[in-house]
Design a protein around this motif. Structure first.
Motif, short mmCIF file in Angstrom:
data_model
loop_
_atom_site.label_atom_id
_atom_site.label_comp_id
_atom_site.label_asym_id
_atom_site.label_seq_id
_atom_site.Cartn_x
_atom_site.Cartn_y
_atom_site.Cartn_z
N ARG A 158 19.49 40.47 73.00
CA ARG A 158 18.43 40.65 74.01
C ARG A 158 18.88 41.52 75.18
NH1 ARG A 158 17.28 34.20 74.47
NH2 ARG A 158 16.92 33.80 72.25
N TYR A 159 20.15 41.81 75.27
CA TYR A 159 20.67 42.55 76.41
C TYR A 159 20.60 44.07 76.22
CZ TYR A 159 22.72 38.07 77.78
OH TYR A 159 22.91 36.78 78.15
N THR A 160 20.24 44.51 75.03
CA THR A 160 20.28 45.94 74.74
C THR A 160 19.09 46.70 75.31
OG1 THR A 160 21.47 45.48 72.69
CG2 THR A 160 20.46 47.64 72.89
N VAL A 161 17.88 46.20 75.12
CA VAL A 161 16.67 46.91 75.52
C VAL A 161 16.61 47.21 77.02
CG1 VAL A 161 14.15 46.80 75.59
CG2 VAL A 161 15.37 46.06 73.55
N PRO A 162 16.96 46.28 77.92
CA PRO A 162 16.90 46.60 79.35
C PRO A 162 17.73 47.82 79.73
CG PRO A 162 17.14 44.24 79.06
CD PRO A 162 17.31 44.85 77.70
N GLY A 163 18.89 48.00 79.10
CA GLY A 163 19.72 49.17 79.38
C GLY A 163 19.02 50.45 78.96
N TYR A 164 18.36 50.42 77.79
CA TYR A 164 17.61 51.59 77.33
C TYR A 164 16.50 51.95 78.31
CZ TYR A 164 19.68 50.98 72.64
OH TYR A 164 20.55 50.90 71.58
N LEU A 224 31.30 50.46 60.55
CA LEU A 224 30.45 51.50 59.99
C LEU A 224 29.75 52.32 61.08
CD1 LEU A 224 28.85 49.71 56.88
CD2 LEU A 224 30.55 51.56 56.89
N VAL A 225 29.22 51.64 62.10
CA VAL A 225 28.52 52.39 63.15
C VAL A 225 29.51 53.23 63.95
CG1 VAL A 225 26.61 50.76 63.33
CG2 VAL A 225 28.60 50.47 64.81
N ILE A 226 30.72 52.73 64.13
CA ILE A 226 31.75 53.49 64.84
C ILE A 226 32.07 54.79 64.10
CG2 ILE A 226 34.20 53.50 65.47
CD1 ILE A 226 33.91 50.53 66.16
N LEU A 227 32.07 54.73 62.78
CA LEU A 227 32.40 55.91 61.97
C LEU A 227 31.21 56.87 61.82
CD1 LEU A 227 34.48 54.21 59.13
CD2 LEU A 227 35.35 55.48 61.10
N LEU A 228 29.99 56.35 61.79
CA LEU A 228 28.82 57.18 61.52
C LEU A 228 28.25 57.86 62.75
CD1 LEU A 228 26.91 54.95 58.91
CD2 LEU A 228 28.24 57.02 58.48
N VAL A 229 28.34 57.21 63.91
CA VAL A 229 27.72 57.76 65.12
C VAL A 229 28.24 59.15 65.49
CG1 VAL A 229 27.58 57.46 67.63
CG2 VAL A 229 26.93 55.60 66.12
N PRO A 230 29.56 59.39 65.51
CA PRO A 230 30.02 60.73 65.89
C PRO A 230 29.54 61.82 64.93
CG PRO A 230 31.84 59.42 65.02
CD PRO A 230 30.69 58.49 65.25
N ALA A 270 22.64 57.14 70.00
CA ALA A 270 24.03 56.89 69.58
C ALA A 270 24.45 55.44 69.77
CB ALA A 270 24.99 57.79 70.36
N ASN A 271 23.73 54.73 70.63
CA ASN A 271 24.12 53.37 70.96
C ASN A 271 23.57 52.39 69.93
OD1 ASN A 271 24.92 51.01 72.10
ND2 ASN A 271 23.67 51.17 73.94
N LEU A 272 24.29 52.26 68.83
CA LEU A 272 23.91 51.33 67.77
C LEU A 272 24.67 50.01 67.88
CD1 LEU A 272 23.69 53.76 64.71
CD2 LEU A 272 21.88 53.02 66.27
N CYS A 273 25.07 49.67 69.09
CA CYS A 273 25.84 48.43 69.30
C CYS A 273 25.01 47.19 68.98
CB CYS A 273 26.35 48.37 70.74
SG CYS A 273 27.59 49.62 71.12
N TRP A 274 23.69 47.35 68.90
CA TRP A 274 22.83 46.21 68.57
C TRP A 274 22.89 45.87 67.09
CZ3 TRP A 274 19.30 47.77 64.97
CH2 TRP A 274 19.00 49.15 64.94
N VAL A 275 23.41 46.78 66.26
CA VAL A 275 23.42 46.55 64.81
C VAL A 275 24.32 45.36 64.43
CG1 VAL A 275 24.05 47.52 62.56
CG2 VAL A 275 22.79 48.91 64.22
N PRO A 276 25.61 45.30 64.87
CA PRO A 276 26.44 44.15 64.49
C PRO A 276 25.87 42.80 64.93
CG PRO A 276 27.81 45.94 65.27
CD PRO A 276 26.41 46.32 65.59
N PRO A 277 25.39 42.66 66.19
CA PRO A 277 24.79 41.38 66.56
C PRO A 277 23.57 41.04 65.70
CG PRO A 277 25.32 42.61 68.53
CD PRO A 277 25.50 43.55 67.37
N LEU A 278 22.76 42.05 65.36
CA LEU A 278 21.59 41.81 64.51
C LEU A 278 22.03 41.32 63.14
CD1 LEU A 278 18.57 41.96 63.93
CD2 LEU A 278 18.89 44.36 63.31
#
Length: 225
Positions: free
Chosen positions: A30-36, A171-177, A203-211
């Motif tokens: 839930r903390y990701t969207v406010p930053g966006y 995976l997201v760490i490797l794919l984002v760049p 680029a900010n796919l940090c929500w993927v692992p928590p999901l």
């Protein structure tokens, strides 16, 4: 206590821990969207003020878009620690992300001082670190957590590469760049603060692992009501 009862107790404790971690990952998500949202609003404000290429403006916008959730997650981890709750994978993620958020500031300002074209292809890595440095910190913190839990490097590696959250994080760490470099090669350039926000958000796919963690735990709960 018999070996059977001890084994049953360990299974119950693991199931309880996994359930709690699932709830915590849900809260982290839930903390990701406010930053966006904040990054887009602040980016628009800077653009209206004629500060499309302001270095300070980009620093603020990228921090909100790429690391806004890290601020909230750091507070989340602190809250759990103050409540004296058992240290969990989700809390390890929270601490790792909060600590890792300082790294891109150094990389950004250091690159500018070195004369790197932050708007061209050569500067593609800057939004990567804003979006992923906290994820790198979280990944390392998660590995340390698993190492402490298993007590064996071999078991840690085995668990790491089968744990859905850790694997999705890697995976997201490797794919984002790769995606960021591809976009720059195709001609994209963050020439406005809104573009800066959009690039970092993508680029900010940090929500993927928590999901992934949340979905896995919910599936486990349905299979073991």
């Amino acid at each position: 206590m018999s070996d059977k009862r001890q084994h049953e107790k360990e299974i119950q404790e693991e199931e309880l821990e996994e359930l709690l971690e699932g709830e915590e990952f849900d809260e982290l998500l839930r903390y990701t969207v406010p930053g966006y949202v904040l990054s887009l609003v602040v980016g628009w404000f800077f653009d209206v003020q004629g500060m499309e290429r302001s270095a300070v403006g980009q620093w603020i916008v990228r921090t909100l878009a790429g690391e806004g959730e890290s601020i909230f997650e750091g507070l989340f981890a602190l809250k759990k620690r103050l409540q004296q709750q058992a240290f969990s994978m989700a809390q390890a993620y929270g601490w790792g992300k909060a600590i890792g958020m300082v790294v891109p500031w150094i990389i950004d300002w250091g690159s500018r001082a070195a004369g790197i074209d932050v708007y061209g292809v050569e500067g593609f890595y800057i939004p990567f670190f804003y979006a992923m440095s906290d994820q790198l910190g979280a990944n390392i913190a998660g590995f340390v957590y698993l190492r402490r839990r298993t007590g064996s490097t071999r078991e840690t590696l085995s668990t790491y590469f089968t744990h859905p959250v850790m694997l999705s994080s890697l995976l997201v760490i490797l794919l984002v760049p790769v995606g960021l470099l591809g976009a720059r090669l195709l001609g994209f350039s963050p020439t406005t603060q809104v573009y800066t926000a959009l690039e970092t958000i993508a680029a900010n796919l940090c929500w993927v692992p928590p999901l992934v963690g949340m979905l896995v735990e919910r599936r486990a709960q349905r299979q073991n009501p």
